[in-house]
Scaffold this active site. Sequence first.
Site, mmCIF file in Angstrom:
data_model
loop_
_atom_site.group_PDB
_atom_site.id
_atom_site.type_symbol
_atom_site.label_atom_id
_atom_site.label_comp_id
_atom_site.label_asym_id
_atom_site.label_seq_id
_atom_site.Cartn_x
_atom_site.Cartn_y
_atom_site.Cartn_z
ATOM 1 N N ALA A 91 45.070 24.922 5.983
ATOM 2 C CA ALA A 91 45.505 26.228 5.789
ATOM 3 C C ALA A 91 46.123 26.666 7.149
ATOM 4 C CB ALA A 91 44.307 27.034 5.578
ATOM 5 N N ASN A 113 37.315 24.776 8.823
ATOM 6 C CA ASN A 113 38.017 23.128 8.989
ATOM 7 C C ASN A 113 39.069 23.156 9.475
ATOM 8 O OD1 ASN A 113 36.288 21.386 6.841
ATOM 9 N ND2 ASN A 113 36.236 23.369 5.595
ATOM 10 N N HIS A 143 45.352 32.762 10.393
ATOM 11 C CA HIS A 143 44.962 31.917 11.622
ATOM 12 C C HIS A 143 45.932 32.232 12.446
ATOM 13 C CE1 HIS A 143 41.940 30.195 8.824
ATOM 14 N NE2 HIS A 143 42.912 30.078 8.121
#
Length: 260
Positions: free
Chosen positions: A124, A182, A212
Site C-alpha cells: 500500500a 506491513n 501513509h
Amino acid sequence: MKLGLIGGGNIGKFLLQSINSDKLVDGAQFVGLYTRNQEKANELAEEYDLRSYQSIDELIASDIDVIVEAATVDVVRAHATSVLTHGKDLVVSSVGAFSDNDYFLQLETICKEQGTTIHLPSGAVGGLDILKAAKAIGALQEVSLTTTKPPHALNGVTLENKTVLFEGNAYEAIKQFPKNINVSIILSLAGLGSKETKVKIIADPKATKNSHEITAKGAFGKVKLVVENDPMPNNPKTSYLAALSVLSTLKHKDQSIKVG
Ligand SMILES: NC(=O)C1=CN([C@@H]2O[C@H](COP(=O)(O)OP(=O)(O)OC[C@H]3O[C@@H](n4cnc5c(N)ncnc54)[C@H](O)[C@@H]3O)[C@@H](O)[C@H]2O)C=CC1
Ligand SMILES: O=C([O-])CC(=O)C(=O)O
C-alpha cells in the site's frame, strides 16, 4: 504459470477474480487454494474453478509453480521455508513476516540453494525505488512513516479525537499491529532495516482513507510521499493499492525487461 493461493479473504478473492475470471495475467491461473474456513474454500473453489486443499502442506506439495500468500504474517513464518524447499517461488502479501533480519537472511540462503525467488510487492505504499537507489551507496540517512487510518481499520476502539496509537520502530510496530503496518517492513527492507525505520500510527475518527506519509533523507536529497489509499470494501484495514500491487507483481514476474 500454475498458482496456489493461501488465504481466501479480501486480497485472495480479488486475485482469484482478476486472474481466473478476468484473465488479467497472461498464462497464469490459480489451480489450488487453502484458506482457514473450509466452507469458504469450497465456495471459492467452485466459483473460480480450482481445487481446495485440506492443508497448506498439501497445497505446497501439489503441482504448482508459485505460492501466493494472502493470509497472515504467522502463516508466512510457518510455511515460507517449506514453499522454497519444495522448489516453488513465493509471492507474499504479509511482508511483515520479514521484520527480523536473521530470518530474512536465512530465507535468502534457502532461495539461493533451491534456485527459487521470494517476491515482496510494494503493497500500500511507494517510493521503494528511491530508498533502494540511495541505499546502494549507503547514502540513506533517515526513513520515517506516519500511517493514519480510521479507528475501525486499526484496533476498532471508538475514539473522539485523533490519537497516536504507536510511536517507535518498524520492528515493534509490526509486532503490535500485524494486520496494519506491513508497509513499514517493505520500507525497512528497501531502506534502513526494521530497527532503524521510524513509525507512527494514528487513529483518526475523521479519516476516510488509509494514508501513509513517507519521508526520507540522505546524500541524494530528501523525499516526502503521501499515499492516500481507498480502503477495500471487504476489509477496511487493507488498501486497494495493496491488492493491486500483488496483482502487478504477478503480471511482471517473468518479464524480460524490468522497470524500476
Ligand atoms: N503489504 C501490504 O502493504 C499490505 C499487506 N496486507 C496483509 O495482507 C494479508 C491479507 O490481507 P487481506 O486479504 O486484506 O486480509 P483478510 O483478513 O481479508 O484475509 C485473510 C485470509 O486469510 C485466511 N487465514 C487466516 N489465517 C489463516 C491460516 N492460518 N491459514 C490459512 N488461511 C488463513 C483468513 O481466513 C482470510 O480468508 C494480511 O496479512 C494483511 O495484513 C494488507 C494490506 C497491505
Ligand atoms: O493497506 C494498508 O493501507 C496498509 C496495511 O494494512 C498494512 O501495511 O498492513
